[in-house]
Write a protein that holds these residues in place. Structure first.
Motif, short mmCIF file in Angstrom:
data_model
loop_
_atom_site.label_atom_id
_atom_site.label_comp_id
_atom_site.label_asym_id
_atom_site.label_seq_id
_atom_site.Cartn_x
_atom_site.Cartn_y
_atom_site.Cartn_z
N SER A 173 -6.02 6.96 -5.78
CA SER A 173 -5.79 6.28 -4.50
C SER A 173 -7.07 5.65 -3.97
CB SER A 173 -5.23 7.28 -3.48
OG SER A 173 -5.06 6.67 -2.23
N CYS A 174 -8.18 6.38 -4.05
CA CYS A 174 -9.46 5.84 -3.56
C CYS A 174 -9.97 4.71 -4.44
CB CYS A 174 -10.50 6.97 -3.50
SG CYS A 174 -10.19 8.20 -2.21
N HIS A 233 -4.90 12.65 2.05
CA HIS A 233 -4.61 13.48 0.88
C HIS A 233 -4.86 14.95 1.18
CE1 HIS A 233 -3.62 10.89 -2.57
NE2 HIS A 233 -4.28 9.96 -1.92
N ARG A 259 -7.94 1.43 -3.95
CA ARG A 259 -8.23 0.84 -2.63
C ARG A 259 -9.59 0.13 -2.65
NH1 ARG A 259 -4.62 4.47 -0.53
NH2 ARG A 259 -3.49 3.61 1.27
N ALA A 275 -8.42 7.81 3.78
CA ALA A 275 -7.53 8.06 2.65
C ALA A 275 -7.67 9.49 2.14
CB ALA A 275 -7.81 7.06 1.53
N ILE A 283 1.72 6.42 -6.99
CA ILE A 283 0.58 7.17 -7.54
C ILE A 283 0.83 8.67 -7.50
CG2 ILE A 283 -1.81 7.83 -7.04
CD1 ILE A 283 -2.31 4.88 -6.31
N SER A 316 -4.38 12.17 -8.09
CA SER A 316 -3.78 11.31 -7.05
C SER A 316 -4.82 10.89 -6.03
CB SER A 316 -2.62 12.03 -6.37
OG SER A 316 -3.07 13.23 -5.75
N TRP A 317 -5.73 11.80 -5.68
CA TRP A 317 -6.78 11.46 -4.70
C TRP A 317 -7.74 10.42 -5.28
CZ3 TRP A 317 -12.01 13.61 -5.14
CH2 TRP A 317 -12.87 13.12 -4.15
N ASP A 371 0.96 4.04 -2.99
CA ASP A 371 0.56 5.43 -2.71
C ASP A 371 1.63 6.41 -3.19
OD1 ASP A 371 -1.95 5.01 -1.63
OD2 ASP A 371 -1.19 4.68 0.38
N TYR A 422 0.83 -1.21 0.00
CA TYR A 422 0.00 0.00 0.00
C TYR A 422 0.87 1.26 0.00
CZ TYR A 422 -4.30 -2.64 1.00
OH TYR A 422 -5.37 -3.48 0.92
#
Length: 466
Positions: free
Chosen positions: A121-122, A85, A125, A81, A25, A117-118, A22, A18
């Motif tokens: 990442s979400c 961010h 996940r 998450a 990313i 990026s936000w 992250d 992870y």
């Protein structure tokens, strides 16, 4: 040799992956954003990329983003998450402001970078979590579990495992040496045999994990079992029987090299306390900016319709049971704050001409946002009761004073679930305390966010508010 008795907190087995993803990313999204907008990456961009990575890792660790989420909800994971961010973005923007280098960056590239990026990442996940849940529900990536001790603790443990199939545990059964009439077999499970038979099942590979749910008084028997299981490949977990009671944010603690388990504790520790305070300051400041003018009109109405002060400051218990002064618009012709305080009832003769309306709509509590800025209250938390009521109910309601492990709030979990206003029976107060303690046990920034939203729809009014 490690510390004697050291217990590690539960971590996610994919945590290293992870973290790597992250950081990857963040860097890839920065490169992609620059490519899409057609500008070259300079040393300034590489520098903020490095700052963003460090800030995100710090924020994620502070918010426990990389802990095990087997039993966590998808909404909570995505919220944590997103908060990581948001803190990363705050650090990057703050650095640009302090270093006076904001003109060196394209606002389009920076905005696109933050957004990509936000979202990425979400999305990854959520996708990976869905993948793990699906394969576990279909019988893959599971672990076979045995429980030692047929009792109430085992029943609660088995129920939790059955209610969360996505964690990938498959309970084979219960093992116990006692006579059948003394056993409490969990529903849907069978007694597999004596504890000695479990050792054979573990060594044969039939059992991967063992949960020992024997009472704490059986410490010698537990020691014997651990000695034998220590010579097997099984993972062993202790489930002390006090976990079936009303624990409040229990956690492993250290006193030197000796470990303890906190039974009644507060979630407001370290970084969590800081985040809660930041949340309160932001929310209270924003709300006060909106309600300042309406508060002036309410203050004028209170002054013109009855004699007495506009603001009533009443002694109440705050965090850790310390007395605080809670501000309210005065809604009664009296300002009771002694050893006996009568709760407001329907058609109460003490109400001012506009007092009933202010109480039913919770407008009398608006000055408490000043309490929040002072630091004596929080926007979300258990509602503070008059000192006289505290002293009365603490003797009649179990675990009543545990609600003071956190700052009192303007709104709370009990209020948005309908338990606000007059508590003319012990049962009503018990329900309010039940929701208050449930809030403290499960506190998170995401839960606070939900309560604030629910308050706008159903938390301002209630049938029991007089």
């Amino acid at each position: 040799m490690g510390k004697k008795g050291f217990v590690r907190n539960n971590v996610n087995q994919f945590a290293v992956l992870y973290r790597f993803l992250d950081l990857l990313i963040i860097q890839v999204c920065l490169l992609l954003s620059a490519q899409l907008y057609g500008i070259p990456l300079t040393m300034h961009y590489y520098l903020i990329g490095l700052i963003a990575c460090v800030a995100f890792l710090f924020s994620a660790e502070m918010l426990w983003l990389y802990r095990s989420w087997r039993a966590g909800s998808m909404k909570e994971i995505l919220f944590v998450a997103s908060m990581s961010h948001l803190l990363m973005i705050s650090v990057v923007v703050g650095w640009m402001f302090i270093s006076k280098t904001s003109d060196d960056f394209s606002r389009v590239v920076i905005t696109l970078w933050f957004s990509l990026s936000w979202i990425t990442s979400c999305v990854w996940r959520a996708t990976f979590r869905y993948f793990l849940f699906r394969i576990r529900k279909n019988g893959f990536n599971t672990r076979s579990v045995a429980i030692i001790g047929a009792n109430d603790t085992a029943r609660e443990l088995a129920k939790e495992i059955c209610n969360t199939p996505e964690i990938g545990y498959n309970v084979l059964g219960v093992y116990d040496d006692r006579a059948p009439e003394r056993l409490t077999i969990p529903d849907g499970l069978e007694l597999q045999g004596k504890i000695n038979e479990l050792y054979d099942d573990v060594n044969s590979g039939k059992v991967d994990m063992v949960f020992i749910s024997l009472p704490m008084t059986a410490n010698r028997r537990i020691e014997q079992i651990l000695r034998v299981l220590g010579d097997t490949p099984a993972q062993v977990h202790l489930v002390p029987n006090f976990f079936v009671y009303n624990l409040l944010h229990s956690r492993i603690c250290n006193v030197g090299e000796l470990q303890t388990v906190s039974v009644f504790d507060s979630p407001m520790k370290g970084a969590m306390n800081f985040l809660k305070r930041v949340e309160d300051i932001i929310l209270a400041s924003a709300i006060l900016a909106v309600i300042a003018v309406p508060m002036l009109f309410i203050a004028a109405a209170v002054k013109l319709t009855s004699r007495g002060p506009v603001i009533f400051k009443q002694n109440r218990y705050g965090m850790d049971g310390k007395k605080i002064k809670v501000w309210k618009f005065r809604t009664m012709t009296v300002t009771e704050d002694g050893d006996e305080v009568k709760q407001a009832t329907k058609n109460d003769s003490r109400l001012t001409p506009i007092g009933g309306f202010l109480r039913r709509t919770s407008l009398d509590e608006l000055p408490q946002f000043i309490n929040v800025l002072q630091g004596t209250m929080s926007v979300v938390g258990p509602r503070p009761h008059a000192v006289a009521h505290n002293e009365m109910y603490r003797k009649k309601v179990e675990y009543y004073m545990l609600r003071h492990r956190i700052k009192p709030g303007i709104t709370g979990w009990a209020q948005v679930n309908g338990w606000r206003g007059e508590t003319d029976t012990i049962d009503k107060m018990q329900m309010r305390i039940q929701y208050d303690l449930e809030y403290i046990k499960n506190w998170s920034l995401w839960l606070d966010f939900k309560i604030v939203i629910f308050t706008f729809f159903k938390g301002f009014v209630g049938n029991n508010a007089y």
